[in-house]
Design a protein around this motif. Structure first.
Motif, mmCIF file in Angstrom:
data_model
loop_
_atom_site.group_PDB
_atom_site.id
_atom_site.type_symbol
_atom_site.label_atom_id
_atom_site.label_comp_id
_atom_site.label_asym_id
_atom_site.label_seq_id
_atom_site.Cartn_x
_atom_site.Cartn_y
_atom_site.Cartn_z
ATOM 1 N N GLU A 52 0.817 -1.209 0.000
ATOM 2 C CA GLU A 52 0.000 0.000 0.000
ATOM 3 C C GLU A 52 0.855 1.265 0.000
ATOM 4 O O GLU A 52 0.504 2.254 -0.646
ATOM 5 N N LEU A 53 1.983 1.248 0.701
ATOM 6 C CA LEU A 53 2.874 2.410 0.685
ATOM 7 C C LEU A 53 3.432 2.649 -0.710
ATOM 8 O O LEU A 53 3.609 3.801 -1.127
ATOM 9 N N ALA A 54 3.691 1.585 -1.441
ATOM 10 C CA ALA A 54 4.207 1.722 -2.803
ATOM 11 C C ALA A 54 3.176 2.355 -3.741
ATOM 12 O O ALA A 54 3.544 2.943 -4.756
ATOM 13 N N MET A 55 1.907 2.255 -3.402
ATOM 14 C CA MET A 55 0.851 2.812 -4.245
ATOM 15 C C MET A 55 0.590 4.291 -3.964
ATOM 16 O O MET A 55 -0.071 4.969 -4.743
ATOM 17 N N ILE A 56 1.109 4.788 -2.868
ATOM 18 C CA ILE A 56 0.821 6.165 -2.452
ATOM 19 C C ILE A 56 1.711 7.155 -3.188
ATOM 20 O O ILE A 56 2.905 6.954 -3.331
ATOM 21 N N GLU A 57 1.073 8.223 -3.630
ATOM 22 C CA GLU A 57 1.805 9.339 -4.214
ATOM 23 C C GLU A 57 1.383 10.582 -3.442
ATOM 24 O O GLU A 57 0.203 10.952 -3.432
ATOM 25 N N LEU A 58 2.325 11.171 -2.768
ATOM 26 C CA LEU A 58 2.040 12.357 -1.960
ATOM 27 C C LEU A 58 2.360 13.601 -2.781
ATOM 28 O O LEU A 58 3.459 13.743 -3.321
ATOM 29 N N LYS A 59 1.385 14.485 -2.908
ATOM 30 C CA LYS A 59 1.561 15.718 -3.663
ATOM 31 C C LYS A 59 1.405 16.899 -2.718
ATOM 32 O O LYS A 59 0.567 16.874 -1.829
ATOM 33 N N ALA A 60 2.205 17.890 -2.949
ATOM 34 C CA ALA A 60 2.116 19.113 -2.134
ATOM 35 C C ALA A 60 1.646 20.249 -3.035
ATOM 36 O O ALA A 60 2.052 20.356 -4.198
ATOM 37 N N GLU A 61 0.784 21.063 -2.489
ATOM 38 C CA GLU A 61 0.307 22.244 -3.223
ATOM 39 C C GLU A 61 0.563 23.459 -2.382
ATOM 40 O O GLU A 61 0.473 23.419 -1.152
ATOM 41 N N LYS A 62 0.845 24.543 -3.055
ATOM 42 C CA LYS A 62 1.101 25.779 -2.349
ATOM 43 C C LYS A 62 -0.031 26.746 -2.560
ATOM 44 O O LYS A 62 -0.680 26.786 -3.537
#
Length: 62
Positions: A52-62
């Motif tokens: 499940e961690l391999a499937m996660i994509e964390l995106k940051a927005e400003k």
């Protein structure tokens, strides 16, 4: 069998609680000793978390 995960300190992510819930939802044959069952469940849980961690994509927005 009934399982309860314990930690030496309180974890910020609640992994022990997740493991306890996960373990108690698993079906295991009666031929396993408690130690074998716990080891098998932890191994399954670890693989599931890694998947499940391999499937996660964390995106940051400003």
């Amino acid at each position: 069998m009934k399982f309860k995960a314990e930690t030496t300190e309180a974890g910020k992510l609640g992994i022990a609680e997740l493991l306890t819930r996960y373990a108690n939802e698993q079906w295991l044959g009666e031929h396993y000793t408690p130690e074998q069952a716990a080891s098998l469940i932890v191994d399954r849980f670890r693989r599931q978390v890694e998947t499940e961690l391999a499937m996660i994509e964390l995106k940051a927005e400003k």
